[in-house]
Design a protein around this motif. Structure first.
Motif, PDB file in Angstrom:
ATOM      1  N   UNK A 124       2.244   3.476   6.020  1.00 22.75           N
ATOM      2  CA  UNK A 124       2.575   2.998   4.675  1.00 22.75           C
ATOM      3  C   UNK A 124       1.683   3.589   3.589  1.00 22.75           C
ATOM      4  N   UNK A 125       0.689   4.333   3.988  1.00 21.12           N
ATOM      5  CA  UNK A 125      -0.166   4.990   3.003  1.00 21.12           C
ATOM      6  C   UNK A 125       0.334   6.384   2.674  1.00 21.12           C
ATOM      7  N   UNK A 126       0.755   7.091   3.716  1.00 19.84           N
ATOM      8  CA  UNK A 126       1.198   8.475   3.512  1.00 19.84           C
ATOM      9  C   UNK A 126       2.716   8.608   3.477  1.00 19.84           C
ATOM     10  N   UNK A 127       3.405   7.604   3.968  1.00 14.60           N
ATOM     11  CA  UNK A 127       4.860   7.692   4.022  1.00 14.60           C
ATOM     12  C   UNK A 127       5.359   8.527   5.179  1.00 14.60           C
ATOM     13  N   UNK A 128       4.494   8.799   6.131  1.00 15.32           N
ATOM     14  CA  UNK A 128       4.884   9.626   7.283  1.00 15.32           C
ATOM     15  C   UNK A 128       5.503   8.737   8.360  1.00 15.32           C
TER      16      UNK A 128
END
Lengths: 217, 167
Positions: free
Chosen positions: A131-135
């Motif tokens: 949820x931080x990088x969207x990966x």
């Protein structure tokens, strides 16, 4: 003589009735005395109904935090997790939204108004999103193509419409305000502007039970 | 034995829902004159004589919710009462310190940004929310009858571009 005959005829019907009742009583006693047989399971059969329970949880900020100060071109990704915590497999997973607020953010403008409203895209990942990088560390699947938020008021099927018991669906909810040009003159917002607006969106996920089945065993 | 028969549509269903608020930014600049914010109208530039020169002091304030990188001020000539007068004699100056309206001086060196002969000028200094650019217009007294209005325009491109965020 005649008096004596009449007396005889009076008691005869009573005697006949007594005989009939006696015969019936004897016959009835013979039926009540017949043999009976009963069979039953010594251990009670347990029948329980399944459950269907759809849980929606925030992953990161999810829906728990407002999205503020959006400018055209912004994309805000929020993450939520759907879990079928019931015992039944689910089918027909749908999403719909209900929204109130600034109309220019809910529906696109109609010519000559050219404003573009908020859009939603839903993508699932086979594993939990970062949820931080969207990966997505697994396989991403587009569940819902980019759709204007005001067009989702009816239940819309997600691409992955089944959700089995205990299954988890990791969702990325992508909100974007399409890029568009607006010029503010003398500090006054233009008519039908997308600026300074606010929308309260309620996301509703629905899941149905699996199809009923007939089994023999 | 109990037998229940339900139509398929009455089967078990489950629902989950959550709400979320989204709000959008604004961008705009207004003229501020003597603490009055002029919004939704052009600013008529009234030049007040002081000695041999007439002045008007005003500010340009970011009234939006975003930092802006530039904006444009259009100079609208409303009335030329005397055709012999020269709009080009009107000087627009910017002071990045404070104007002293008594001594008619800026606490730092003022910068001329345009003359009345221009149709517009652009301010390209980033301006934070609520921040102001201190301005004045001045002209020789003979020129004070020239009527100007100022119109401030802030396009979408003056605020940050779109960003992708995850949270």
């Amino acid at each position: 003589m005649i008096e004596a005959t009449k007396k005889k005829r009076t008691w005869r019907p009573l005697a006949g009735a007594a005989i009939v009742i006696s015969v019936a009583a004897i016959a009835g006693q013979s039926v009540l005395a017949s043999l009976n047989a009963t069979a039953f399971n010594t251990t009670a059969q347990n029948i329980n109904a399944g459950t269907l329970k759809l849980d929606l949880a925030n992953s990161g900020n999810g829906f728990g935090t407002s999205i503020a100060n959006v400018v055209p071109g912004d994309v805000v990704n929020r993450y939520v997790t759907l879990t079928n915590s019931g015992t039944l497999n689910g089918i027909g997973l749908t999403l719909k939204t209900a929204q109130t607020g600034t109309s220019s953010l809910i529906t696109d403008g109609i010519s000559p108004i050219t404003t573009k409203a908020l859009k939603l895209t839903v993508t699932s990942c086979s594993a939990a999103w970062n949820t931080t990088t969207g990966v997505c560390p697994g396989t991403p699947t587009e569940e819902l193509a980019s759709t204007v938020i005001g067009s989702l008021t009816s239940a819309t099927a997600l691409a992955g419409s089944t959700l089995n018991s205990t299954a988890v669906r990791y969702l990325q909810m992508k909100i974007e305000l399409p890029d568009q040009n607006e010029t503010t003159v003398n500090g006054a917002l233009p008519a039908n502007t997308v600026q300074g607006g606010s929308v309260d969106v309620t996301y509703t996920f629905d899941l149905k039970q699996r199809l009923a089945t007939t089994t023999n065993s | 034995m109990v037998i229940s028969a339900l139509p398929a549509s009455a089967g078990v269903a489950s629902r989950s829902e959550r709400s979320q608020i989204s709000s959008t930014a604004t961008w705009g600049v207004s003229v501020v004159n003597q603490n009055n914010v002029i919004t939704n109208q052009d600013y008529p530039l009234t030049l007040i004589a002081s000695g041999n020169t007439s002045y008007n002091y005003f500010s340009l304030r970011n009234t939006g919710s975003q930092t802006i990188s530039f904006f444009t001020v259009s100079l609208l000539q409303d009335v030329i009462k005397d055709k012999n007068l020269k709009p080009g004699d009107v000087i627009f100056e910017r002071c990045d310190g404070l104007w002293n309206t008594t001594t008619k001086t800026c606490s730092v060196t003022p910068v001329q940004v345009a003359t009345g002969g221009s149709s517009s000028f652009q301010i390209t200094t980033p301006l934070n929310v609520g921040a102001e650019i201190k301005m004045r217009a001045r002209t020789p007294n003979k020129n004070q009858s020239i009527g100007f209005s100022l119109q401030v325009l802030v396009p979408r491109s003056s605020v940050r571009g779109g960003q992708v965020t995850h949270s």
